[in-house]
Design an enzyme around this catalytic site. Sequence first.
Site, PDB file in Angstrom:
ATOM      1  N   HIS A 201      12.990  -0.421 -11.644  1.00  0.00           N
ATOM      2  CA  HIS A 201      12.750  -1.852 -11.887  1.00  0.00           C
ATOM      3  C   HIS A 201      12.732  -2.550 -10.538  1.00  0.00           C
ATOM      4  CE1 HIS A 201      14.325  -5.775 -14.044  1.00  0.00           C
ATOM      5  NE2 HIS A 201      13.339  -6.030 -13.199  1.00  0.00           N
TER       6      HIS A 201
ATOM      7  N   HIS B 145       0.817  -1.231   0.000  1.00  0.00           N
ATOM      8  CA  HIS B 145       0.000   0.000   0.000  1.00  0.00           C
ATOM      9  C   HIS B 145       0.847   1.276   0.000  1.00  0.00           C
ATOM     10  CE1 HIS B 145       0.710   0.800   4.323  1.00  0.00           C
ATOM     11  NE2 HIS B 145       0.768  -0.518   4.400  1.00  0.00           N
TER      12      HIS B 145
HETATM   13  C1  LIG Z   1      25.064  -6.245  -6.167  1.00  0.00           C
HETATM   14  C2  LIG Z   1      25.415  -6.282  -7.641  1.00  0.00           C
HETATM   15  C3  LIG Z   1      24.870  -5.027  -8.346  1.00  0.00           C
HETATM   16  C4  LIG Z   1      26.921  -6.308  -7.728  1.00  0.00           C
HETATM   17  O1  LIG Z   1      27.285  -6.410  -9.061  1.00  0.00           O
HETATM   18  P1  LIG Z   1      28.850  -6.522  -9.428  1.00  0.00           P
HETATM   19  O2  LIG Z   1      29.556  -5.289  -8.931  1.00  0.00           O
HETATM   20  O3  LIG Z   1      28.924  -6.843 -10.892  1.00  0.00           O
HETATM   21  O4  LIG Z   1      29.274  -7.730  -8.520  1.00  0.00           O
HETATM   22  P2  LIG Z   1      30.267  -8.964  -8.812  1.00  0.00           P
HETATM   23  O5  LIG Z   1      29.486 -10.056  -9.444  1.00  0.00           O
HETATM   24  O6  LIG Z   1      31.514  -8.460  -9.483  1.00  0.00           O
HETATM   25  O7  LIG Z   1      30.628  -9.394  -7.326  1.00  0.00           O
HETATM   26  C5  LIG Z   1      31.458  -8.584  -6.510  1.00  0.00           C
HETATM   27  C6  LIG Z   1      31.414  -9.141  -5.106  1.00  0.00           C
HETATM   28  O8  LIG Z   1      30.142  -8.795  -4.514  1.00  0.00           O
HETATM   29  C7  LIG Z   1      29.475  -9.991  -4.082  1.00  0.00           C
HETATM   30  N1  LIG Z   1      28.051  -9.835  -4.423  1.00  0.00           N
HETATM   31  C8  LIG Z   1      27.532  -9.666  -5.658  1.00  0.00           C
HETATM   32  N2  LIG Z   1      26.200  -9.548  -5.571  1.00  0.00           N
HETATM   33  C9  LIG Z   1      25.882  -9.647  -4.284  1.00  0.00           C
HETATM   34  C10 LIG Z   1      24.631  -9.622  -3.596  1.00  0.00           C
HETATM   35  N3  LIG Z   1      23.480  -9.446  -4.238  1.00  0.00           N
HETATM   36  N4  LIG Z   1      24.650  -9.751  -2.259  1.00  0.00           N
HETATM   37  C11 LIG Z   1      25.822  -9.938  -1.597  1.00  0.00           C
HETATM   38  N5  LIG Z   1      27.033  -9.972  -2.208  1.00  0.00           N
HETATM   39  C12 LIG Z   1      27.054  -9.833  -3.523  1.00  0.00           C
HETATM   40  C13 LIG Z   1      30.114 -11.128  -4.881  1.00  0.00           C
HETATM   41  O9  LIG Z   1      30.009 -12.343  -4.199  1.00  0.00           O
HETATM   42  C14 LIG Z   1      31.524 -10.648  -5.007  1.00  0.00           C
HETATM   43  O10 LIG Z   1      32.207 -10.891  -3.797  1.00  0.00           O
HETATM   44  P3  LIG Z   1      33.657 -11.650  -3.788  1.00  0.00           P
HETATM   45  O11 LIG Z   1      34.557 -10.767  -4.596  1.00  0.00           O
HETATM   46  O12 LIG Z   1      33.995 -11.708  -2.324  1.00  0.00           O
HETATM   47  O13 LIG Z   1      33.408 -12.967  -4.433  1.00  0.00           O
HETATM   48  C15 LIG Z   1      24.803  -7.521  -8.375  1.00  0.00           C
HETATM   49  O14 LIG Z   1      25.468  -8.710  -8.046  1.00  0.00           O
HETATM   50  C16 LIG Z   1      23.330  -7.711  -8.099  1.00  0.00           C
HETATM   51  O15 LIG Z   1      22.905  -8.322  -7.106  1.00  0.00           O
HETATM   52  N6  LIG Z   1      22.503  -7.151  -9.004  1.00  0.00           N
HETATM   53  C17 LIG Z   1      21.065  -7.279  -8.988  1.00  0.00           C
HETATM   54  C18 LIG Z   1      20.637  -8.006 -10.265  1.00  0.00           C
HETATM   55  C19 LIG Z   1      19.169  -8.298 -10.255  1.00  0.00           C
HETATM   56  O16 LIG Z   1      18.600  -8.853  -9.336  1.00  0.00           O
HETATM   57  N7  LIG Z   1      18.505  -7.878 -11.340  1.00  0.00           N
HETATM   58  C20 LIG Z   1      17.135  -8.141 -11.594  1.00  0.00           C
HETATM   59  C21 LIG Z   1      17.060  -8.645 -13.008  1.00  0.00           C
HETATM   60  S1  LIG Z   1      15.538  -9.292 -13.493  1.00  0.00           S
END
Ligand SMILES: CC(C)(COP(=O)(O)OP(=O)(O)OC[C@H]1O[C@@H](n2cnc3c(N)ncnc32)[C@H](O)[C@@H]1OP(=O)(O)O)[C@@H](O)C(=O)NCCC(=O)NCCS
Length: 209
Positions: A140, A131
């Site tokens: 998004h 709500h």
């Molecule tokens: C958080 C986020 C933006 C980080 O992206 P990124 O900078 O490309 O991250 P990376 O994949 O390079 O990971 C970097 C570090 O962060 C950690 N990490 C990534 N995503 C994480 C998350 N959601 N929660 C906790 N830790 C996360 C990874 O494990 C990695 O840690 P490490 O180096 O110790 O292994 C991305 O992982 C994410 O969660 N995006 C949301 C995507 C989504 O849900 N989209 C909807 C589409 S329909």
Amino acid sequence: MVGGGGHALVCIEVLRELGCHVVACLSDDPEAAPPGLDVPIAGGSRDIARLLADAGTHCFVAVGDNRSRARLTALVVAAGGTLVPAVSANAVVSPTATIGPGALVMPGAVVNAWATVGAGAIVNTRASIDHECSVGDWSHVGPGATLAGNVTVGEGALVGVGVSVIPGRMIGAWSTVGAGAAVVRDVEPSTVVAGVPATVGYAGSGTRK
Ligand SMILES: CC(C)(COP(=O)(O)OP(=O)(O)OC[C@H]1O[C@@H](n2cnc3c(N)ncnc32)[C@H](O)[C@@H]1OP(=O)(O)O)[C@@H](O)C(=O)NCCC(=O)NCCS
């Protein structure tokens, strides 16, 4: 339809459920079209004005990236296109909620009383918007994310898959909330947070080169 990738596939299905006939897609990366795309790709974003003139004025921008969606929608509007919302017949939308032009509400989503979903926003599969939430233009809310009551999602923000947000919190414009996070404090604009609870300094956040 502007867009011809995986996101376009789900948008086409929602629009067809609503009785729309999707005439053509425009994609700047036609090589990346998924095998399931059964609508012809008739050009790229430079062809928006031409295609709107050829095929009528209704258009849906099916591009997942928030900034790109905002940019491409501006081109559609400048070309005189009318943005249609795509609200799945299998979503539950309160009669007091409002859905902006060009917004997408996917199957299984719930948009509850007096919530607002802005222009070009995405409420993805099974997301729950409770709500009086305000979901900003071009934002998004990812699959399975849950916004409790009175949450504000700023313009262009990405709330990742499976995120939970407690009541009344504000997620700043163009910020990103990582998948699976629990938002218990406001999120500053243009920041990336993740974790439970969500913080800027989540484990791994300093490791990216
Ligand atoms: C958080 C986020 C933006 C980080 O992206 P990124 O900078 O490309 O991250 P990376 O994949 O390079 O990971 C970097 C570090 O962060 C950690 N990490 C990534 N995503 C994480 C998350 N959601 N929660 C906790 N830790 C996360 C990874 O494990 C990695 O840690 P490490 O180096 O110790 O292994 C991305 O992982 C994410 O969660 N995006 C949301 C995507 C989504 O849900 N989209 C909807 C589409 S329909």
